[in-house]
Scaffold this active site. Structure first.
Site, PDB file in Angstrom:
ATOM      1  N   THR A 119       1.054  -1.229  -0.218  1.00 17.46           N
ATOM      2  CA  THR A 119       0.077  -0.136   0.079  1.00 17.46           C
ATOM      3  C   THR A 119       0.984   1.169   0.027  1.00 17.46           C
ATOM      4  O   THR A 119       1.477   1.849  -0.930  1.00 17.46           O
ATOM      5  CB  THR A 119      -0.951  -0.019   1.189  1.00 17.46           C
ATOM      6  OG1 THR A 119      -0.055  -0.132   2.600  1.00 17.46           O
ATOM      7  CG2 THR A 119      -1.859  -0.957   1.172  1.00 17.46           C
TER       8      THR A 119
ATOM      9  N   LYS B 197       4.412  -6.764   4.006  1.00 18.32           N
ATOM     10  CA  LYS B 197       4.292  -5.273   3.668  1.00 18.32           C
ATOM     11  C   LYS B 197       3.864  -4.466   4.826  1.00 18.32           C
ATOM     12  O   LYS B 197       3.579  -5.106   6.134  1.00 18.32           O
ATOM     13  CB  LYS B 197       3.022  -5.135   2.572  1.00 18.32           C
ATOM     14  CG  LYS B 197       1.657  -5.669   3.219  1.00 18.32           C
ATOM     15  CD  LYS B 197       0.863  -4.696   4.179  1.00 18.32           C
ATOM     16  CE  LYS B 197       1.004  -3.391   3.176  1.00 18.32           C
ATOM     17  NZ  LYS B 197       0.118  -2.288   3.989  1.00 18.32           N
TER      18      LYS B 197
ATOM     19  N   THR C 124       2.254  -8.290  12.680  1.00 12.42           N
ATOM     20  CA  THR C 124       2.373  -7.074  11.864  1.00 12.42           C
ATOM     21  C   THR C 124       1.412  -7.044  10.876  1.00 12.42           C
ATOM     22  O   THR C 124       0.416  -7.630  10.929  1.00 12.42           O
ATOM     23  CB  THR C 124       3.976  -7.312  11.269  1.00 12.42           C
ATOM     24  OG1 THR C 124       4.002  -5.822  10.831  1.00 12.42           O
ATOM     25  CG2 THR C 124       3.986  -8.016  10.108  1.00 12.42           C
TER      26      THR C 124
ATOM     27  N   GLU D 278       7.017   4.956   7.144  1.00  6.28           N
ATOM     28  CA  GLU D 278       6.740   6.432   6.451  1.00  6.28           C
ATOM     29  C   GLU D 278       7.587   7.367   6.889  1.00  6.28           C
ATOM     30  O   GLU D 278       7.633   8.021   7.867  1.00  6.28           O
ATOM     31  CB  GLU D 278       5.145   6.732   6.714  1.00  6.28           C
ATOM     32  CG  GLU D 278       4.279   5.673   6.058  1.00  6.28           C
ATOM     33  CD  GLU D 278       2.812   5.546   6.275  1.00  6.28           C
ATOM     34  OE1 GLU D 278       2.029   4.887   5.484  1.00  6.28           O
ATOM     35  OE2 GLU D 278       2.469   6.234   7.578  1.00  6.28           O
TER      36      GLU D 278
ATOM     37  N   ASN E 277       0.736  11.280   5.901  1.00  7.02           N
ATOM     38  CA  ASN E 277      -0.501  10.810   6.641  1.00  7.02           C
ATOM     39  C   ASN E 277      -1.387  12.201   6.783  1.00  7.02           C
ATOM     40  O   ASN E 277      -2.540  12.024   7.360  1.00  7.02           O
ATOM     41  CB  ASN E 277      -0.097  10.317   7.954  1.00  7.02           C
ATOM     42  CG  ASN E 277       0.385   8.920   7.786  1.00  7.02           C
ATOM     43  OD1 ASN E 277      -0.344   8.152   7.205  1.00  7.02           O
ATOM     44  ND2 ASN E 277       1.643   8.597   8.247  1.00  7.02           N
TER      45      ASN E 277
ATOM     46  N   SER F 184      -6.795  10.713   2.523  1.00  4.13           N
ATOM     47  CA  SER F 184      -6.833   9.130   2.373  1.00  4.13           C
ATOM     48  C   SER F 184      -8.196   8.370   2.046  1.00  4.13           C
ATOM     49  O   SER F 184      -9.090   8.653   2.372  1.00  4.13           O
ATOM     50  CB  SER F 184      -6.231   8.369   3.476  1.00  4.13           C
ATOM     51  OG  SER F 184      -6.926   8.498   4.729  1.00  4.13           O
TER      52      SER F 184
END
Lengths: 418, 418
Positions: B163, B189, B200, B290, B413, B418
Site C-alpha cells: 500500500t 508489507k 505485523t 513512512e 499521513n 486518504s
C-alpha cells in the site's frame, strides 16, 4: 525542549488573557538570571509572608528532575513560604550535582524569604541533562524579595516560566466559601513533552481560601485527574511535571471558614471553581501544543467504566495517525477505529458509533448509511474539532483534549539542536 | 493508509532484494482486480495443491478486520489450501457486509482451488471502513488458479500486497532438518500504522519443511515476539495485523523428518533460521517506515526482566521527541531519559547509562564527564543509529527497531485525503 529561537504565537491562543487580581498574602517578582535565554525573564519568585498551606501533584516518571524530588520531600510538611521557578534548564538527570543545586537554591531562597529551606518549593523547566548553576540565584533572589509585590502582573509571572510556549497561560476563578468570596489564580507553562502522568509540565495555583493542606491535597489530585491528566500533545511524559497549589488563608480575615477536611460540604463551590480553573489551564497547554493548528476534544461514552473510557480517549488523542489526519482536515474515522482497537480496553467493533461534531460517520460497526463526505469535510475545516465515540457497552465516559500533529511539531523538535 | 500517489523509494531500502527459490507445493499468481489502484496488481493468490500445515499470529486489536476474524476461525483446522491477499481495501470496520465479503471471497477461492472454504486463508490491507466488493474476485481467482506457477517471482508477489510501501519486502533462509536442507521464504508489507501487537501488518512465510500445525504455532509465536513485536513506526496498531506460516512438507519427500512437537530438538536450526527471517522482514518494514530517513536500533540492558527491558525499549522507540531528535541528528539523550522515565517500569535514574553508538553520553544518572558534543554529533549523521540504555538493575535485556520521525511522516499521513 528549550530552543533559543522564538516561534510566532499559536493560532489557537486565547484571544484575550484573563486579568488575575492580587491575592492576600502573595507577593511576586521575576528576574533575568541569564540561565539560558537572553533578554527575557527566566526566574519567578513568589513569597507568602504569612505562610501558605500547600499541596502538590508530581510526575510519576521514574526519572524525575531534582526539583521534583525536592518538592516530594517537602510536601508532607504542608506549609510554604516561597516558590522559585526557573526556565531554561530543567535540572533533570543531573545526578548529585542536581540535588546539590536544588539544596543551594532553597537555601538562597530561604535566606531571602526569611524562612527555613523546607518551606521553599522549587520547579525548573528547560533543557534536560545540563547542570544548573545555582549560584546564579544568589544576588537574584535577594533582589526579587526586595521588589516582590502583591500588585505584580500575573501575566509577567507566567511569561517568566515559558520555554517553547508561544503565549503565557493564566486563569482565575472565584467561589463562595461560607459567606465569603474567595479567589483562585493559576499560571501554567507547557507546549511539548505533554502527556501528564498525575500532573503537567508546570502549573501553580494560588488562593486566599483558608483551606488546610490535608483538605487541599485530595482536592488538587481530583482536579488534576480531570484536567491535566486528560490532555496530551505528543504522548511524551515530562521528567518535571509539577502542579502545586498554595492557599494563604487571607479570606479567613473576611470571615471565610477554615477548612481542614476534603469532604467538607462547604467546599463544593470551591471544588467546582478549582476544577474549572485546572481544565482552563490544561486546555491552554494543548492550545500551545507544538505546531498545533487545531484544538481537538475527544469524547468517549458507553465504556464499561470511566477509567476504560479515559484510556480509549487517550489512545485516540495520542494516535499520530488520527492527529495527522485532523491536520490534513480528513475525517478519517477508520483511524479512530484503529485507535479504539489498540487501546486494549473492552470494545465491540460492531457496537461502535463515531461522530465528527454532530455528524455521525459510523454506526453499528460500519460506515453510517447516511454518511456524506462533503458535509464531513466541511466540518473538518473548523479550528476546534470534536470527535465523539460511543462504545455501546456501558455508562463509562471521559473527555480528553489534544491538538493535531503537523509538520510544525517535527520542525520544532527536530530541525534544530536543542 | 492507501494513497493513490506514489512515493519515491525509502533511502533505507535494502540495496538488493533476496532471490527466493521456488518451494515444493507452492504456486503463486497475482492479478489486477481494480479494487482501488489503477495499473498495478492488487491481488495475490497462493495455492498449496497438496495442502499445507498452517499457523498464524493475528492482531490483538479489539476492532479487527473481517479477514482477521476469518483467519482466527479457520486456524484451529491447521490446514491450508489457498491464500488470497488483496491490497487497496482492508475490509475492516465493514460490519455484516465485511463478514459476507470474506465468506464470498473464500467460496470463490475454494472453487478455484478445489477445496472447502475453511482451507482458504484471507488477508486485506488498505483503506478502513470502505465496503469490499468481493464479486470482483469472481473471474479473477479462477484466472489466477489457471496461471498459478511454482516459478512465479516472489518479488512480484510481494509487490501485489503493497500500500504505502515504497519497496517490496522479501526474505529467504535455509536450515537443516534431519539430514535435509529445507527452505523458508517470506514476504511482508507495511510502512505506517506499525506497532504490531502479536503480529505485523501482513507477513506470509512459506516452507517446504514437514512441520505440523501444533509445532508450527509455538514456533511462529516465539519468532513474532522477537521480530514483529519489537518494531514500531508510529505506535499505531493496525486492525489487520496478520502473520501466517504455511508448511507444505515437500522436504519430507527428500527424507526430512516430520515434526509435530515444538520442543523437538531437531527443530533448533529451523527455529534459528525462522527467527532470522522474521527479524529480516520486520526490519524491512521499519526501513520502509513512512517518511523514515534513519534506521534506529534501541538496545536496553540491565532491566529487572526481559519483559521490562522490552517495554522500556518500546517506550524509547515510540517517543515522538526521541524520534524527531534523531531526525534532526541531535544526540538528545535527555529525551531518552524522559522516555525511560515514562515507561512505568522499574528504573533508577542514578544508575542509568546511555550510549549513542559506542559513545557513552550519560552515566550514573548524569552527563558523562567525558561527553564530547562534536564526536556525538558526527555519529548522529549516520543512516543507522544504535541507541543503548543500561538500567543497572538486573539482567533483563531487549532490542527494538524503529525509524526517525520526519516531516515526511506528517506529509504522507496528513497532507492528502486518504
Amino acid at each position: 525542549m528549550a530552543p533559543l529561537m522564538s516561534h510566532s504565537v499559536s493560532p489557537l491562543a486565547p484571544k484575550t488573557y484573563a486579568e488575575l487580581p492580587p491575592l492576600w498574602g502573595v507577593r511576586l517578582a521575576t528576574a533575568q538570571a541569564g540561565i539560558r535565554y537572553k533578554d527575557r525573564t527566566d526566574v519567578l519568585y513568589v513569597t507568602f509572608p504569612h505562610g501558605a498551606a500547600v499541596a502538590g501533584v508530581l510526575t510519576r516518571s521514574k526519572c524525575p528532575s531534582a526539583p521534583v524530588d525536592w518538592c516530594r520531600t517537602q510536601l508532607p510538611g504542608g506549609t510554604a513560604q516561597a516558590l522559585v521557578v526557573n526556565s531554561g534548564n530543567a535540572n533533570a538527570f543531573t545526578g548529585m550535582r542536581g540535588a546539590a543545586a536544588v539544596k543551594l537554591t532553597a537555601e538562597i531562597a530561604a535566606q531571602a524569604a526569611g524562612c527555613s529551606p523546607d518551606r521553599v518549593f522549587l520547579a525548573s523547566t528547560g533543557v534536560i541533562g545540563e547542570p544548573l548553576d545555582a549560584t546564579r540565584f544568589e544576588g537574584v533572589l535577594t533582589e526579587c524579595e526586595a521588589h516582590a509585590d502583591g500588585e505584580f502582573p500575573w501575566l509577567d509571572a507566567a511569561k517568566a516560566i515559558m520555554t517553547t510556549d508561544t503565549f503565557p497561560k493564566v486563569a482565575t476563578r472565584t467561589a463562595r466559601l461560607g459567606d465569603v468570596e474567595v479567589t483562585i489564580n493559576g499560571i501554567a507553562k507547557g507546549a511539548g513533552m505533554i502527556a501528564p502522568d498525575m500532573a503537567t509540565m508546570l502549573a501553580f495555583v494560588f488562593t486566599d481560601a483558608p483551606i488546610m493542606a490535608p483538605a487541599l491535597q485530595p482536592l488538587l489530585k481530583r482536579g488534576a485527574d480531570r484536567s491535566f491528566n486528560c490532555i496530551t500533545v505528543d504522548g511524551d511524559t515530562s521528567t518535571s511535571d509539577t502542579l502545586l497549589i498554595f492557599a494563604t488563608g487571607g479570606a479567613g480575615l473576611a470571615g471565610a471558614p477554615t477548612i481542614d477536611k476534603a469532604d467538607d460540604r462547604r467546599l463544593a463551590p470551591f471544588r467546582k471553581a478549582l476544577d474549572e480553573l485546572l481544565v482552563d489551564l490544561a486546555q491552554q497547554v494543548v492550545r500551545d501544543g507544538e505546531g498545533a493548528r487545531k484544538f481537538v476534544t475527544v469524547q468517549v461514552s458507553g465504556a464499561t467504566t470511566a477509567r476504560s473510557a479515559q484510556r480509549v480517549a487517550m489512545s485516540i488523542a495520542n494516535s499520530p495517525l488520527v492527529k495527522t489526519a485532523i491536520a490534513g482536515e480528513d475525517a478519517n474515522w477508520g483511524r479512530v477505529v484503529m485507535a479504539v482497537g489498540k487501546a486494549g480496553e473492552p470494545a465491540d467493533r460492531d457496537r461502535l458509533a463515531i461522530w465528527f461534531g454532530d455528524i455521525r460517520v459510523a454506526v453499528d460497526g460500519a460506515r453510517d448509511p447516511a454518511y456524506d463526505e462533503a458535509t464531513t469535510s466541511a466540518y473538518m475545516k473548523n479550528e476546534a474539532i470534536t470527535l465523539r465515540v460511543d462504545l455501546g457497552l456501558g455508562k463509562g465516559k471521559a473527555t480528553a483534549w489534544t491538538c493535531d500533529l503537523t509538520k510544525g511539531y517535527v520542525e520544532i523538535n527536530g530541525d534544530y539542536r536543542s
